[in-house]
Design an enzyme around this catalytic site. Structure first.
Site, mmCIF file in Angstrom:
data_model
loop_
_atom_site.group_PDB
_atom_site.id
_atom_site.type_symbol
_atom_site.label_atom_id
_atom_site.label_comp_id
_atom_site.label_asym_id
_atom_site.label_seq_id
_atom_site.Cartn_x
_atom_site.Cartn_y
_atom_site.Cartn_z
ATOM 1 C CD GLU A 304 -1.744 25.959 29.916
ATOM 2 O OE1 GLU A 304 -2.095 25.252 28.954
ATOM 3 O OE2 GLU A 304 -2.535 26.333 30.811
ATOM 4 C CG HIS A 307 -2.371 20.649 28.527
ATOM 5 N ND1 HIS A 307 -3.299 19.655 28.752
ATOM 6 C CD2 HIS A 307 -2.879 21.768 29.117
ATOM 7 C CE1 HIS A 307 -4.319 20.157 29.443
ATOM 8 N NE2 HIS A 307 -4.087 21.429 29.691
HETATM 9 ZN ZN LIG Z 1 -5.232 22.787 30.844
#
Ligand SMILES: [Zn+2]
Length: 882
Positions: A304, A307
């Protein structure tokens, strides 16, 4: 609810938006059942096209008012329905649109948009959840700057969070309410919006970026769980540093926040600056989390966080490009784990996962390309193909270009597309530009579904000292794609000599700088010269391409050379897996015709060699001692599958290993016991993994001593890894110790939902006919809740996905149970219901009786006229003829 056949969305129909939104000012007044949302949108026409009405997406919305440039819009100027707001006479110039909607977060059971997890208000907007908060151009290529004001009762939600940096906060005079204003300076698509309000505790830290900026870090959890956040925080800081070193990526806001919530459809969500997590991937302590939990937390936190650049700063133009952010980010988190832990062990684990999930998907009715070209419901494309095969495609680019050019291509991608909503073509073009390579054939990895099948023939000519390889490739038909074109496949390889060393590689006398063959044609031959002895082929090293490989290699070569010597750890593991698979496939046939299964001395000896090799990493040895799974066996058989026979063959093999090697397994078990307090690092986890594989193989002998050892480990464990491993071992044996351990486990952990999930999951996986009744009874247990996705996945998901023999009962009762559960869940949470339904995806490969039973259950679900789009799509594709 479905009232007509849903119309598919097609990649070829993509058009840039007619309108764009520059800024979004949200004012959200939280209330349990009547939250008001005022959205002020700066709208302008996109380019100078023909005038078009402004059509905003909605989903289940109640409109209070709409104003244009500050004036109430006359009712004849717009049409509002729960799922659309159309401004029929929109001015063809920039204007401000103000929309007020009212929401009921407490009754939002879909867990999309604004909902409550326990008492906490939170949001999930990917893929199309923002339209459940306000009417919007809810598509990823509309990127706006958000300012979010939230207000709430101080007592109910003392913590108020949104994306970006905190701009203002305070009490609302004369009331018991307060507010916070968050401003995110980075334009983002609506799916990255997040808002959280609740009574939360936090753990804080800080990180100094490579340019010297100090970033505040905070993880928010339910009060009392702060002491379970430390590993997540440590993982976050390591991920932030790694992304600077490995990709030159620095964090950009003043603060990075993570919130853990107890009800979440997915694993976690990368909302800009405010990640929202399923608490399963945050909370860990030695007493409550296993080594597997720790490594998942590390990987998901990293994923995450990564990202922020691959997903947030550069996002997707449309949802067909989902792999652009997911495949790339999975590749990045896999590389992070490989650097943090063991590269060989990480690669083997990733490939096991790929084969277990993606290869199965690719071979069945739900097969689709890494970049699909059509969908009915985008939520059903968060798949192993988009994520895991998408990561393999990025890995192949790196293999083809080499490390330096790959990094240069990534640097160019970040430079060229920062702040944009990009496409797969634009991503791959960066690698073409830095390397000068033509990547057109490579693009087929994104457009052609199916796992390529590669066959290799080799001929060694001792007189000419040459080796000739004849290689053919084909890609099997998949739904909508009956014929395929040849792929560009990077095949890493080595030629292993008699002493176990790699032989030098040369073609026509010219030395090869690296061992990678590039396959581009349906049939190709390669001739190696100056090959001084007959070599053993070591092909697809490190699993350089996601393919099925058939090499005519004898068991003897596998054993004497590859299993014992291959310098490539992946292929050393693969050699033993291949031997075990050959044996298991033969034994499945034998068992089905009432014969005794065969044993293989060669395999047994190879396992002993590995067990006794002290130079090998314990985690690697543990993986090598685990034979292919029942699902692996079923996939390899491919048709007329009898899950009972696959189970029996595997169980008999494990029992045979336990009997044959009981002394060395027992000695290894003792040797792997680590003194001192629990530590979650990779070395300690590897030792526990090997210890627990030994425990399990020994228990397979059914000796009282071995079962007693497992029960003693269960009772005496000082950490969750050892306790759950012992319970997992006992799970497979119908003994009094099993009942005692399950009873004790519940008493110990009744107050801890995440730990009780393990209790549900292990009981649902018991490979015995009584399990279905047990699972039925557990759905009525006080600790079970069909409103919580983690509970559903633990009990029903484990039964449908991890219990091959009982889900696939020949009387069809397993299928019926899951179908009934899906029908009941669907109106409340269609996303999770659709996920469960995908357990039927391999029904056509089953033997006739089970196939008929599975089809009957599928047709019964399909006949329901009120199915959600999510479940309807999965069932329709699963039943389709091709
Ligand atoms: Zn993802």
């Amino acid at each position: 609810m479905r009232t007509e056949e849903p119309r598919p969305v097609r990649l070829e129909d993509y058009r840039p938006p007619d309108w764009v939104i520059g800024t979004v000012d949200l004012d959200v007044a939280l209330h349990p059942t009547a939250t008001t949302v005022r959205a002020k949108l700066a709208v302008r026409p996109n380019g100078s096209g023909a005038p078009a009405p402004l059509v905003l997406d909605g989903d289940d919305l109640t409109l209070r008012s709409v104003r244009l440039d500050g004036k109430p819009l006359p009712t004849e100027s717009f049409v509002a329905t729960p799922d659309r707001l159309t401004i029929t006479q929109a001015p063809q110039r920039p204007f401000e649109l103000e929309i007020e909607t009212v929401l009921d977060p407490s009754n939002n059971t879909k867990l999309m948009g604004l909902y409550r997890a326990g008492a906490t208000y939170c949001t999930q907007c990917e893929a199309e959840g923002f339209r459940r908060i306000t009417y919007f151009l809810d598509r990823p290529d509309v990127m706006a700057v958000y300012t979010t004001r939230i207000e709430a009762e101080k007592s109910e939600a003392p913590i108020l969070l949104s994306n970006g940096n905190l701009a203002a906060a305070g009490d609302i005079a004369g009331t018991s309410r307060h507010f916070a204003v968050w401003h995110d300076p980075f334009p983002k698509p609506s799916y990255l919006f997040a808002l959280v309000g609740g009574n939360l505790a936090s753990v804080g830290d800080s990180f100094t970026t490579m340019s010297g900026r100090k970033v505040r870090l905070a993880i928010y959890v339910e009060p009392g769980k702060e002491d379970r956040c430390h590993y997540a925080m440590d993982s976050l800081k390591r991920a932030m540093r790694w992304d600077e070193v490995a990709f030159g990526r620095e964090y950009d806001l003043d603060i990075f926040m993570i919130v853990a919530v107890s009800a979440f459809n997915m694993g976690a969500m990368e909302n800009k600056g405010l990640n929202v997590f399923n608490d399963k991937f945050i909370l860990a302590s030695p007493a409550t989390a296993t080594d597997g939990d720790y490594s998942s937390i590390e990987a998901v936190i990293a994923h995450e966080y990564f990202h922020n650049w691959t997903g947030d700063r550069i996002t997707c133009r449309d949802w067909f490009q989902l792999c652009l952010k997911e495949g790339l980010t999975v590749f990045r988190d896999q590389e992070f784990t490989a650097d943090q832990r063991s590269r060989a062990v990480e690669r083997i684990s990733d490939v096991r996962g790929l084969r277990a999930h993606q290869f199965v998907e690719d071979a069945g009715p739900l097969a689709h390309p890494v970049r699909p070209t059509l969908y009915h419901e985008i939520n059903n494309f968060y798949t192993a193909t988009v994520y895991e095969k998408g990561a393999e495609v990025v890995r192949m680019i790196k293999t083809l270009l080499g490390e330096a050019a790959f990094r240069a291509g990534m640097d160019l991608y970040f430079k060229r597309h920062d702040g944009q909503a990009a496409t797969v073509e634009q991503f791959v073009q960066c690698f073409a530009d830095v390397s000068g390579r033509d990547m057109r054939q490579f693009m087929r990895w994104y457009s052609q579904a199916g796992t390529p099948e590669i066959k290799v023939e080799s001929r060694y000519d001792p007189a000419a000292r040459s080796l000739r390889l004849e290689i053919t490739q084909s890609v099997p038909p998949t739904p909508g794609q009956p014929t395929k074109q040849p792929m560009l496949i990077p095949l890493a390889f080595g030629l292993v000599g008699g002493n176990g060393e790699d032989l030098p590689l040369a073609v026509d006398g010219r030395p090869l700088s690296r061992g990678v063959l590039e396959l581009t044609e349906p049939q190709q031959s390669f001739v190696f010269t100056s090959v001084t002895e007959r070599p053993v082929l070591s092909l697809n090293r490190g699993f350089s391409a996601p393919i099925k490989l058939t090499v005519p290699i004898g068991a003897d070569d596998l054993l004497r050379f590859l299993a014992a010597h291959d310098s490539d750890a992946f292929n050393r593991w693969q050699a033993i897996q291949s031997l075990a698979m050959t044996l298991l496939l033969g034994n499945v046939v034998a068992l089905r015709s009432g014969e005794e299964p065969r044993l293989d001395d060669g395999l047994m000896n190879a396992l002993e060699t590995v067990l006794k090799d002290r130079a090998l990493e314990p985690a690697f040895v543990a993986l090598t001692l685990s034979p292919p799974s029942e699902a692996d066996i079923a996939r390899e058989i491919g048709r007329d599958v009898d899950p009972d026979a696959a189970f029996a063959a595997r169980r008999r093999l494990r029992a045979a290993i336990g009997r044959r090697h009981s002394a060395v397994l027992a000695a290894t078990y003792e040797r792997m016991i680590t003194a001192g307090p629990y530590r979650p690092d990779a070395q300690s986890a590897g030792r526990r993994a090997l210890k627990n594989v030994c425990l399990d193989l020994l228990a397979m002998t059914e000796s009282d001593a071995a079962i007693g050892r497992a029960f003693a480990q269960y009772q005496n464990a000082d950490n969750m890894t050892d306790r759950v491993a012992a319970l997992d071992t006992l799970m497979a044996h119908d003994r009094p110790e099993r009942a005692a351990a399950f009873e004790d486990f519940y008493q110990r952990y009744a107050d801890d939902p995440l730990v009780i999930d393990k209790w549900f999951a292990l009981q649902a996986a018991i490979p015995e006919p009584a399990t279905l009744d047990r699972v039925r009874a557990l759905t009525r247990h006080a600790a079970f809740s069909a409103a919580n996705p983690n509970r559903i996945r633990a009990l029903i998901g484990s039964f449908a996905q991890a219990n091959q023999t009982q889900f696939n009962r020949s009387d069809g009762a397993g299928y019926n149970f899951v179908a009934d559960f899906v029908l009941e869940l669907d109106p409340k949470n269609p996303q999770v219901a659709a996920r469960l339904m995908s357990a039927f995806r391999s029904w056509r490969t089953l033997e006739a009786r089970r196939r008929a039973q599975a089809e009957a259950s599928l047709r019964r679900v399909a006949a329901n006229t009120t199915l959600s789009r999510d479940v309807h799509d999965i069932v329709a594709r699963t039943l389709a003829d091709k």
